[in-house]
Scaffold this active site. Structure first.
Site, short mmCIF file in Angstrom:
data_model
loop_
_atom_site.label_atom_id
_atom_site.label_comp_id
_atom_site.label_asym_id
_atom_site.label_seq_id
_atom_site.Cartn_x
_atom_site.Cartn_y
_atom_site.Cartn_z
N ARG A 1 6.45 -5.61 -10.64
CA ARG A 1 7.31 -6.14 -11.57
C ARG A 1 7.10 -7.56 -11.84
NH1 ARG A 1 8.59 -1.52 -12.75
NH2 ARG A 1 10.86 -0.48 -12.44
N ILE B 1 1.44 3.70 -5.54
CA ILE B 1 0.38 2.88 -6.34
C ILE B 1 -0.74 2.34 -5.71
CG2 ILE B 1 0.42 1.16 -8.03
CD1 ILE B 1 3.37 2.07 -8.80
N HIS C 1 3.56 -3.63 -20.53
CA HIS C 1 4.39 -2.82 -19.34
C HIS C 1 4.22 -1.32 -19.58
CE1 HIS C 1 7.89 -2.78 -16.28
NE2 HIS C 1 7.01 -1.68 -16.05
N ASP D 1 0.72 -6.63 -16.37
CA ASP D 1 1.25 -5.73 -17.56
C ASP D 1 2.71 -5.92 -17.20
OD1 ASP D 1 1.51 -3.35 -18.70
OD2 ASP D 1 1.85 -2.24 -16.95
N GLU E 1 11.04 -9.94 -18.98
CA GLU E 1 10.74 -9.17 -20.09
C GLU E 1 11.71 -8.85 -21.01
OE1 GLU E 1 9.12 -5.31 -18.43
OE2 GLU E 1 7.49 -6.61 -17.44
N LEU F 1 1.14 -1.11 0.09
CA LEU F 1 -0.17 -0.03 0.09
C LEU F 1 0.93 1.14 0.04
CD1 LEU F 1 -2.96 0.13 0.08
CD2 LEU F 1 -3.15 1.15 2.35
N GLY F 2 1.98 1.36 -1.10
CA GLY F 2 2.38 2.47 -1.32
C GLY F 2 1.67 3.26 -1.82
N SER G 1 1.11 -4.70 3.76
CA SER G 1 2.59 -4.14 3.71
C SER G 1 3.36 -4.24 4.89
CB SER G 1 2.38 -2.37 3.63
OG SER G 1 1.58 -2.10 2.36
N ARG G 2 4.73 -3.94 4.78
CA ARG G 2 5.42 -4.38 5.92
C ARG G 2 4.97 -4.00 7.21
NH1 ARG G 2 9.35 -2.84 1.64
NH2 ARG G 2 10.68 -4.56 1.07
N GLY H 1 1.77 0.61 -17.76
CA GLY H 1 1.28 1.05 -16.72
C GLY H 1 1.44 2.39 -16.38
#
Length: 319
Positions: free
Chosen positions: A237, A160, A284, A261, A266, A157-158, A179-180, A286
């Site tokens: 990623r 993005i 990719h 995406d 890649e 939950l950063g 999240s952490r 986004g």
């Protein structure tokens, strides 16, 4: 004397002109960071003081060793997973990124992939192309469950992830996250592990930063927990998802579908993914909006200007 900037990624003509006004530009002529440096003459390599590239570009330490005047690496976008930060710290290099510059654009695509997946849009197109649709009086696709009331689990939950959560909530979806650490500034349901989040969620959205701690964070166990009615969306990623386990889960029905995406190797994409009607694929893109590009470019320029003025960059990556 103008500094020399090595452009290791393709950039817009307008941005190139902006950089050229304050620096001498050297552009990668062949794919691959190390190979591109090999193609330069020694005097060009010795002059390079700044690198501008997308953060996913792999920059081997042995290649960076060949740039004696290097002092700054500017990443376009929020990611910087192509760089060995321990190496950068040891050598005294500044590494910068553009945090939040593309967050809203990536979140937009995440919702697009989510809608495409749960509403089965790839199959809908195949249905039309096969000539099966004869109007409402004839054969119709089977109805599916809509978005309202679905549980969306967000991994990371950063910047993005937070924008994804807000967009999902606007569709009357229930939002949970891992999240952490739990965030005190949101009311979304916190889960102590990705496995617990997947077990709870109907849709799992991956918005993790790529590093050693998140490699294959989405593995076979997580996909099993997500279940045969669950969907996976990845806009972070490719390394965060075990692609082999994902393909197996998709082909055996362990999960219902996916929207991707990004990919583990890649630009290579496993051929099996193209054969699956319940998977939405994008290349990719986004962060590929004009708004995101302008914000990223402005961030890079600001960091370069500060560096050239002998000041610390505005958005350094913690080393």
């Amino acid at each position: 004397m103008k500094p020399t900037i090595f452009l290791a990624s393709r950039i817009s003509t307008a941005f190139r002109e902006q950089l050229a006004s304050c620096a001498t530009l050297v552009e990668a002529g062949v794919p691959g960071f190390a190979d591109a440096l090999d193609a330069l003459c020694e005097s060009q390599r010795n002059a390079i003081g700044i690198i501008v590239a997308f953060g996913s570009v792999r920059m081997p330490n042995t290649a960076l060793d060949r740039l004696p005047r290097l002092g700054l690496i500017c990443c376009l976008g929020s990611g910087y997973d192509g760089i060995d930060l321990a190496y950068a710290k040891q050598r005294g290099l500044w590494v910068t990124n553009s945090p939040s510059a593309n967050a809203q654009s990536v979140a937009d695509l995440a919702l697009g992939l989510l809608i495409s997946s749960v509403r089965n849009l790839p199959h809908a197109r195949q249905y039309l192309e096969a000539g099966r649709w004869q109007g409402n009086a004839g054969e119709r696709m089977q109805p599916v469950r809509g978005l309202t009331g679905r549980k969306v689990g967000i991994c990371g939950l950063g910047a993005i992830g937070l924008h994804v959560a807000r967009r999902a909530a606007a569709f009357d979806m229930e939002v949970g996250y891992h999240s952490r650490h739990a965030r005190k500034d949101v009311a979304y349901r916190y889960h102590t592990s990705i496995l617990a989040l997947a077990d709870w969620a109907d849709v799992l959205v991956v918005a993790l930063r790529a590093d050693a701690s998140t490699f294959h964070a989405i593995d076979a166990k997580v996909l099993q927990a997500l279940g045969p009615e669950g969907y996976l969306i990845n806009v972070s990623r490719g390394s965060t998802v075990d692609e082999v386990a994902l393909i197996e889960a998709l082909t055996t029905g362990r999960i219902a579908g996916a929207g991707l995406d990004v990919y583990e190797h890649e630009p290579q994409i496993p051929a099996e993914l193209f054969q699956l009607a319940h998977v939405t694929l994008t290349p990719h893109i986004g962060g590929s909006t004009l708004e995101a590009a302008h914000a990223q470019e402005a961030g890079v320029l600001a960091n370069i200007e500060a560096h050239l003025a002998g000041q610390a960059p505005l958005t350094p990556v913690p080393l």
